[in-house]
Each structure stands twice: as C-alpha cells, then as structure tokens.
Motif scaffolding. Sequence first.
Motif, PDB file in Angstrom:
ATOM      1  N   GLN A 192       0.844  -1.184   0.000  1.00 14.02           N
ATOM      2  CA  GLN A 192       0.000   0.000   0.000  1.00 14.02           C
ATOM      3  C   GLN A 192       0.883   1.240   0.000  1.00 14.02           C
ATOM      4  O   GLN A 192       1.785   1.377   0.838  1.00 14.02           O
ATOM      5  N   ASP A 193       0.631   2.136  -0.929  1.00 12.84           N
ATOM      6  CA  ASP A 193       1.424   3.350  -1.056  1.00 12.84           C
ATOM      7  C   ASP A 193       1.203   4.240   0.168  1.00 12.84           C
ATOM      8  O   ASP A 193       0.059   4.613   0.468  1.00 12.84           O
ATOM      9  N   PRO A 194       2.277   4.586   0.910  1.00  8.03           N
ATOM     10  CA  PRO A 194       2.117   5.440   2.098  1.00  8.03           C
ATOM     11  C   PRO A 194       1.898   6.903   1.753  1.00  8.03           C
ATOM     12  O   PRO A 194       1.694   7.725   2.659  1.00  8.03           O
ATOM     13  N   LEU A 195       1.958   7.252   0.470  1.00  5.01           N
ATOM     14  CA  LEU A 195       1.723   8.625   0.009  1.00  5.01           C
ATOM     15  C   LEU A 195       2.691   9.609   0.672  1.00  5.01           C
ATOM     16  O   LEU A 195       2.305  10.660   1.179  1.00  5.01           O
ATOM     17  N   SER A 196       3.944   9.263   0.649  1.00  4.43           N
ATOM     18  CA  SER A 196       4.970  10.139   1.229  1.00  4.43           C
ATOM     19  C   SER A 196       5.121  11.403   0.385  1.00  4.43           C
ATOM     20  O   SER A 196       4.801  11.429  -0.813  1.00  4.43           O
ATOM     21  N   THR A 197       5.639  12.442   1.022  1.00  2.00           N
ATOM     22  CA  THR A 197       5.903  13.711   0.342  1.00  2.00           C
ATOM     23  C   THR A 197       7.367  14.089   0.554  1.00  2.00           C
ATOM     24  O   THR A 197       8.128  13.371   1.224  1.00  2.00           O
TER      25      THR A 197
END
Length: 590
Positions: free
Chosen positions: A164-169
Amino acid sequence: MTSATPPVHRHPYGDTLTGVLRHQAAAFPARVVYTELSQDGSERASITYGAFERRVRAVAADIQQTSRPGERALVFLPPGLDFITAFFACSFAGVIAVPVPYPDSPFSNRRQEHRLRQIVKDAAPSVILTTSKDTAGAEDGSLGTTARAVGVPAVATELADKWQDPLSTAETVALLQYTSGSTSAPKGVVLTQGNVTDNFAGLTGSLARHTWLSGNGSDFTSVTWLPPFHDMGLATLIFPVLVGGHCVLMSPTTFLMRPARWLEVMSSYRAQMTTGPNFAFDLCVDRIAPADRAGLDLSRWEVAICGAEPVRSSTLARFTQAFAPHGFRTSVFMPSYGLAEANVFATGTHGTHEVARLDVEALEQQGLAREAEDGRPARTVVSCGRPPGNTVLRIVDRETGQPCPPERVGEIWLAGANVARSYWRNPEATRSAFGGVLRGEEDTFLRTGDLGFLRNGQLYVTGRADDLIIVDGRNIYPHDVELTVTASHPAVNAAVAAVFMVPGEEETRVIAVAEMAQRRRTTEPAGAAGTPARRDVVLAVRREVAEEHQVGLSDVVLLNPGRLPRTTSGKVQRGETRRLYLSGELDTWL
C-alpha cells in the motif's frame, strides 16, 4: 531581510525515492540497475529495474504488516543487493530507514558494536531488516531491542501485490543517518525525502550531466565498494537509480584485500563514475604493482569523486602518474566536501581542480590564505569546488559571527533544501548545529564545525575547529602534522595517523600516534628489508615534525597494524585515540 537560498531543484519524476524508482521501473523495466560481484570479480547476481521495484514492494509489504509510517527500521545487512532492497523498501513502507554497520564489515570492532547499541537505543526501531540466518538472533535482545526481525532474502516476492502506497511527500522523513562519531557520540541526522532527491539534483548539476538526471542513463555505469551504511556509501547506491543507470557493487572487504579489483571492475564494465576517500587512491598506487596494471582500460572513466577525508594533492598526482598510461586523466578527479548533515554532498566541481600553496605563518597566525613565496614554508590545500546551485555557503568568523571576506579562514556554514534541519531527539545538539543566523539573511544555517576559506568562489577546507593544535600562538592543523608523520618512515602506515593535545603538568603536550604498515609500500627502495627498530621510527617522526612544523612532540606512539581507532567510514577518530592514550589502552607495537 533577504533569503539567499536558491530555488529548490527537485527530481523531474518526483521528490521521493518511491516516486523515482516507480517511474524508472515503468520506463526501463528490462534495464539492469544493480550487479553484485563476488570477491573474485565474478557476477553473483543482477537485477533489472522492474524486478528490483517488485522486490522492494514485497519487502515493504512485509514491513507494513507490523510497522506504521514514521516508525524506524534498522537496516542490518551486509553490503549487497539485499541491503539496497531493504533501504528502498523503507521508503516504500513509509518507515524511517536506519542503516547500521553489519558485523562482517572491515571497520567493525568492539567499539563499533558499542556504537551500534547506542544507535539502537536512540532510534528505537520497530523492525529489523536483516539476513535470514540472523533473524532469530536479532530478536533475542542482543542488539538492545526485541523488535520483529525480517529476513529480507526470505520475503516472498508475491507479497508485492499487497503493498500500500504510504503517500509520502518531500517532507516525509526518509532516514536517520547517524554521524560517524569521529568527534563525538553518533547523532541521528534527520533527512527527508526532499533532502535526498534535492541533494542528487545538485550533484548532477555540478557534474554538468543533465542527461543523467533526465533518466536517459542507459550508458551510465558506476562502481562502488564503500560501506553502504555510511552516508557516502549509501549515496553511491542511490544515485544510479535517480539517473536511470547501472551500479556495480563490490564489498569493502574485496577492495581492502585487493585494491586492483576496483580498477579492474572499472575497466571491464567501462564505468564512468566511482567514489572513494583519499586513502583509497593512495592504496591503489601502493598496492598495485606496475605488472598488475597491464590490461587496464580507464579511458571511459569520467568522474572520481574524492571526499570523506582531506584530499591530498600528492595523492591525486601519484594516482594520475601511475594510471595515465592506462587512460586515466587528472580531470576525472572531483575533490568534494560534504557531511551527513548536508546529505553528503555540499561542494564539488568536476574538471580541473585548483591547488593553493599557502604561506604557513599567515595561515596559522592570522588565518589568511596567502600564497607562499618561493623558499617560504608552505601548506598545500586542494580546492573542493563550488556549492551547487541549490546550496548556500558562507564562511563565518567564529568570534564575531559575521561573514569573512574571501581568503580568510572561518567556519563553514551551509543552507539549502539538501541540508537537514535537526538531529533525532536531540534538541540541544540541534540548536547548536542548525541554528546559525546571519544579520540581514532570513535563512537558518548549519554550522558545520569545519574551517575553510573561499577563493574565486571555490571552497578550501583547512580542518576542524575542535581539533586545532595551538602552539606559541599558532593555530596548527593536525592533518598537516599527520601527513608529515605518515611520510616520516617507510615502516609507518602512509594513510593514517592521529595528532592531538593532552594536558601536562605545566604546559599542553602534543602527541603523535602512528600505525605500522601491514606490508611494504611498492614505492619503497629496493633492497630494504627487516623489521625497523622502534627507536629509529620514533626518531624519524620526531625529526620530521620538528623540522617541518617547529613542533616538539612530547610522545610518539606506534601501534600494531589496523589498531588506530577509525569511524565506520575509515576516518581516524582523534578523540577516541586521545581517550585511549590517556587511559593506556592503545594496542602498541613491540
């Protein structure tokens, strides 16, 4: 107030490691990204971008089973494909990578084991990424934690479908890079995803190879043997991915046992880039006999980043002379300056490197970088180039807190998107190092503790403020004296020594600690043989230091080969050497 910080230069495919690798895997799924070599130079394994990205997702999915984003993951693996897979998996899982030395490292010893336990206590990892055979042992508390251990080689690739993509920035913390501890206990530098990608954008700009950054690096190959848990070693593993290139991995042990293997691999893979500390290039000259250089083709070598320790002009000249017949050019060298707090790379210019020949009296007594006249005592300093376009560098007077004019020595301050903002859970050290403020500028600067000066926009590093030796009002840089010590007698290790001050009953004493060479240098005169008398070596050291620096050594200590305290990156630990000297714990020769 004005900001001197230039615009941030992000990677065109995103400002996170996850975004960059996913793009490269989609664009070049069949292109080889990593090749791992055995000690004999044969290929142990290779992996394509597509297979590597899927493998990274599988390990990340395993991590996500028990760890939440923002928790720490100890990367406790030997150099190789599993290490870099685990590191990228941390980014994909949203956890913070904590790379640490593995016990089979050539720089691992009892002191480094103590350092490892310090790091584990400070980072408090929720998961340990390690080898399959070390999984059980890692969970028994021997490392100071009972966190879950994941045997990276045993993770099923099919788990990739559960990632699952942790949606990091760009602001997401990517890793804690613990400082090498050459001057203090290790501190965790907090580096974000943006710090990492911006740093490599700056490096690529300094190399003037913007096609690499575009991802069209199908012809780009680099070679590395550096310890991957160290900041410079880790950078050499990540950079090829960001430019869409290929990285060939050797172990540090392979290089140290046979330095020729490094150059043989550069030749056979027609690699353009590699990185190493100064001692590595010296070791090649000293340990690779002329007969063993036959067959090398170094003509495609374009960049040799030299950093992590002071760069010697004599080293660059010796290496060029030795390997020019095999296609090496002196313009390949890229002397650089960097530190973990600036994500490794702070300055460096590819191409011709400038060398300053400084008047010793003006440097030591006035802090002025003045060219030495003929016949005057001189110190040679190699330029470490200019900062990239996204980094601000200032030389600051440590007493007044004001910027120094060109050619005056001061403390090196840095600002930019590649520079960290804090140490992990260490507010006092954070305020001290990251709180530099200059009148009229709104940027907050990193105070590096290193000394240097600017000349024609290029940085020249002269030493560390904490290590200065003060004798008769002169500020003497220990590195200068150490160079003299290592060159004083052929029986002394030509790469390392430690010079420092200790308190005496009436005055401060200057101590030199040298390490005996493991084997004869190839440059030693023919016919030299036998074990030298300790007295002869000590007298040679004392004589050369007195003549060259007008410093009387109170004591000269000779150590058995390999016993001078070093950091995990191989740099000499002056502070630790001083402590062991005072406690009588040094492993002396004879």
